[in-house]
Design a protein around this motif. Sequence first.
Motif, PDB file in Angstrom:
ATOM      1  N   GLN A  47       1.557   0.763  -2.100  1.00 32.68           N
ATOM      2  CA  GLN A  47       1.494   1.196  -3.488  1.00 32.68           C
ATOM      3  C   GLN A  47       2.869   1.169  -4.145  1.00 32.68           C
ATOM      4  OE1 GLN A  47      -0.095   5.120  -3.962  1.00 32.68           O
ATOM      5  NE2 GLN A  47      -0.178   5.001  -6.188  1.00 32.68           N
TER       6      GLN A  47
ATOM      7  N   SER B  45       3.592  -7.766  -4.385  1.00 34.97           N
ATOM      8  CA  SER B  45       2.661  -7.353  -5.442  1.00 34.97           C
ATOM      9  C   SER B  45       1.565  -8.382  -5.643  1.00 34.97           C
ATOM     10  CB  SER B  45       3.429  -7.134  -6.750  1.00 34.97           C
ATOM     11  OG  SER B  45       4.395  -6.111  -6.606  1.00 34.97           O
TER      12      SER B  45
ATOM     13  N   MET C  19      -9.305  -2.337   2.332  1.00 40.91           N
ATOM     14  CA  MET C  19      -8.602  -2.567   1.079  1.00 40.91           C
ATOM     15  C   MET C  19      -7.940  -1.295   0.557  1.00 40.91           C
ATOM     16  SD  MET C  19      -8.823  -5.743   0.519  1.00 40.91           S
ATOM     17  CE  MET C  19      -8.612  -5.832   2.319  1.00 40.91           C
ATOM     18  N   LEU C  20      -8.568  -0.149   0.783  1.00 37.34           N
ATOM     19  CA  LEU C  20      -7.931   1.111   0.407  1.00 37.34           C
ATOM     20  C   LEU C  20      -6.665   1.351   1.222  1.00 37.34           C
ATOM     21  CD1 LEU C  20     -10.949   3.568  -0.036  1.00 37.34           C
ATOM     22  CD2 LEU C  20      -9.500   2.611  -1.814  1.00 37.34           C
TER      23      LEU C  20
ATOM     24  N   ILE D 138       3.997  -2.391  -4.815  1.00 39.90           N
ATOM     25  CA  ILE D 138       3.272  -2.994  -5.933  1.00 39.90           C
ATOM     26  C   ILE D 138       3.852  -2.525  -7.254  1.00 39.90           C
ATOM     27  CG2 ILE D 138       1.034  -3.098  -7.093  1.00 39.90           C
ATOM     28  CD1 ILE D 138      -0.274  -2.905  -4.355  1.00 39.90           C
ATOM     29  N   GLN D 139       4.114  -1.230  -7.363  1.00 36.28           N
ATOM     30  CA  GLN D 139       4.676  -0.698  -8.606  1.00 36.28           C
ATOM     31  C   GLN D 139       6.073  -1.247  -8.870  1.00 36.28           C
ATOM     32  OE1 GLN D 139       4.451   3.551  -8.191  1.00 36.28           O
ATOM     33  NE2 GLN D 139       2.223   3.613  -8.467  1.00 36.28           N
TER      34      GLN D 139
ATOM     35  N   LEU E  73      -6.930  -8.498  -2.480  1.00 33.60           N
ATOM     36  CA  LEU E  73      -8.040  -7.755  -3.074  1.00 33.60           C
ATOM     37  C   LEU E  73      -9.039  -8.693  -3.744  1.00 33.60           C
ATOM     38  CD1 LEU E  73      -6.097  -4.752  -4.669  1.00 33.60           C
ATOM     39  CD2 LEU E  73      -7.467  -4.734  -2.588  1.00 33.60           C
TER      40      LEU E  73
ATOM     41  N   VAL F   4      -4.762  -0.959   2.637  1.00 34.30           N
ATOM     42  CA  VAL F   4      -3.738  -1.915   2.213  1.00 34.30           C
ATOM     43  C   VAL F   4      -3.096  -1.486   0.905  1.00 34.30           C
ATOM     44  CG1 VAL F   4      -3.379  -4.275   1.388  1.00 34.30           C
ATOM     45  CG2 VAL F   4      -4.722  -3.875   3.452  1.00 34.30           C
ATOM     46  N   TYR F   5      -3.913  -1.076  -0.049  1.00 36.36           N
ATOM     47  CA  TYR F   5      -3.366  -0.699  -1.357  1.00 36.36           C
ATOM     48  C   TYR F   5      -2.517   0.567  -1.266  1.00 36.36           C
ATOM     49  CZ  TYR F   5      -3.059   0.526  -6.258  1.00 36.36           C
ATOM     50  OH  TYR F   5      -2.581   0.875  -7.505  1.00 36.36           O
TER      51      TYR F   5
ATOM     52  N   ILE G   8      -0.851  -8.639  -2.640  1.00 34.86           N
ATOM     53  CA  ILE G   8      -1.881  -7.604  -2.575  1.00 34.86           C
ATOM     54  C   ILE G   8      -3.007  -7.912  -3.555  1.00 34.86           C
ATOM     55  CG2 ILE G   8      -2.358  -5.163  -2.921  1.00 34.86           C
ATOM     56  CD1 ILE G   8      -0.798  -5.824  -0.388  1.00 34.86           C
ATOM     57  N   PHE G   9      -2.649  -8.367  -4.746  1.00 33.95           N
ATOM     58  CA  PHE G   9      -3.683  -8.723  -5.720  1.00 33.95           C
ATOM     59  C   PHE G   9      -4.546  -9.880  -5.204  1.00 33.95           C
ATOM     60  CE2 PHE G   9      -0.908  -6.555  -8.881  1.00 33.95           C
ATOM     61  CZ  PHE G   9      -1.859  -5.693  -9.388  1.00 33.95           C
TER      62      PHE G   9
END
Length: 311
Positions: free
Chosen positions: A298, A226, A290-291, A301-302, A233, A293-294, A229-230
């Motif tokens: 996803q 998580s 970036m799209l 990350i959640q 970005l 990767v996110y 990824i932040f």
Amino acid sequence: MTAQSTVIKAPGEKAAEQAGGTGRPGKREGRRSEGMALNVFSHGFLVVWAIMIVLPLLWLALGAFKTDAQIGGSALSWPSNWHFDAFGRAWTKGIGGYFANTLIVLVFSVPLTMLFGSMAAYVLARYPFTGNRLIYYFFVSGAMFPVFLALVPLFFMVKRFDMLNTYQGLILVYVAYSMPFTVFFMHSFFRTLPTAIHEAAVIDGASDTRIFFQVMLPMAKPGLISVGIFNILGQWNQYILPAVLMQPQTSADPERYMLTQGLIQLQYQMGYETDLPVLFAGATIAMVPMLVVYLSFQRQIQSGLTSATLK
């Protein structure tokens, strides 16, 4: 003698009973209607928010396949002919080099940020010592300090080390810039991990280094993904730091612009020419990784954001 139980009812219950019920179904229906209204409002807000995000991205992506006349004519119209040559022109005009420079910096800055941030957060979360909270608040305060206030001293500090317009200089700055949030996030995550496993590793004779890398760090994988990824970005979209630190110092100094700088340089190179599809294509090239990767991470990350609360 037969004992009879007498039930004394409150006036409200008697009134509800006379009305044909106990009053509980009415309360349940009221709560249900309130919950439905709240769900409708929250889902409506999310739909509006999604539209506000998707429409600009769609407009940007479609613009890369249009001509200048089509872009000026209608914003959300579909391209009459799907032209892909704008991506080739953007890549050859410098976006390819800027893309490679950004990848070189992130390949080193993100892992170093995760390594040093996790080590600092683990020590502050697991080992009590004098000044522990002071050091922790020192890290956290860095996240509240605007980077604009530190640009001038940061520039002269990097210049003193002769690292202006160098990859290693920007990597070190990125690591320092991302450390506060990384320490804050991972500190909370390490505190939620069970202490029994740590104690068992200590009893087995494992060293502190082995406990961290082989026991605690794998358990913190959701949090690492998580915050990683932040950091990706944030460092990928960073503009102000590269704009200050990655400028050629002499005429012989090569250009090592990052991708965000490259989009501005792409506009400067055009001068009075109008080639909007190239700008749209360059922005799309910068946006798509970036799209991907996110969207790919996803769920991780959640789960990483909620695991600290659920444990």
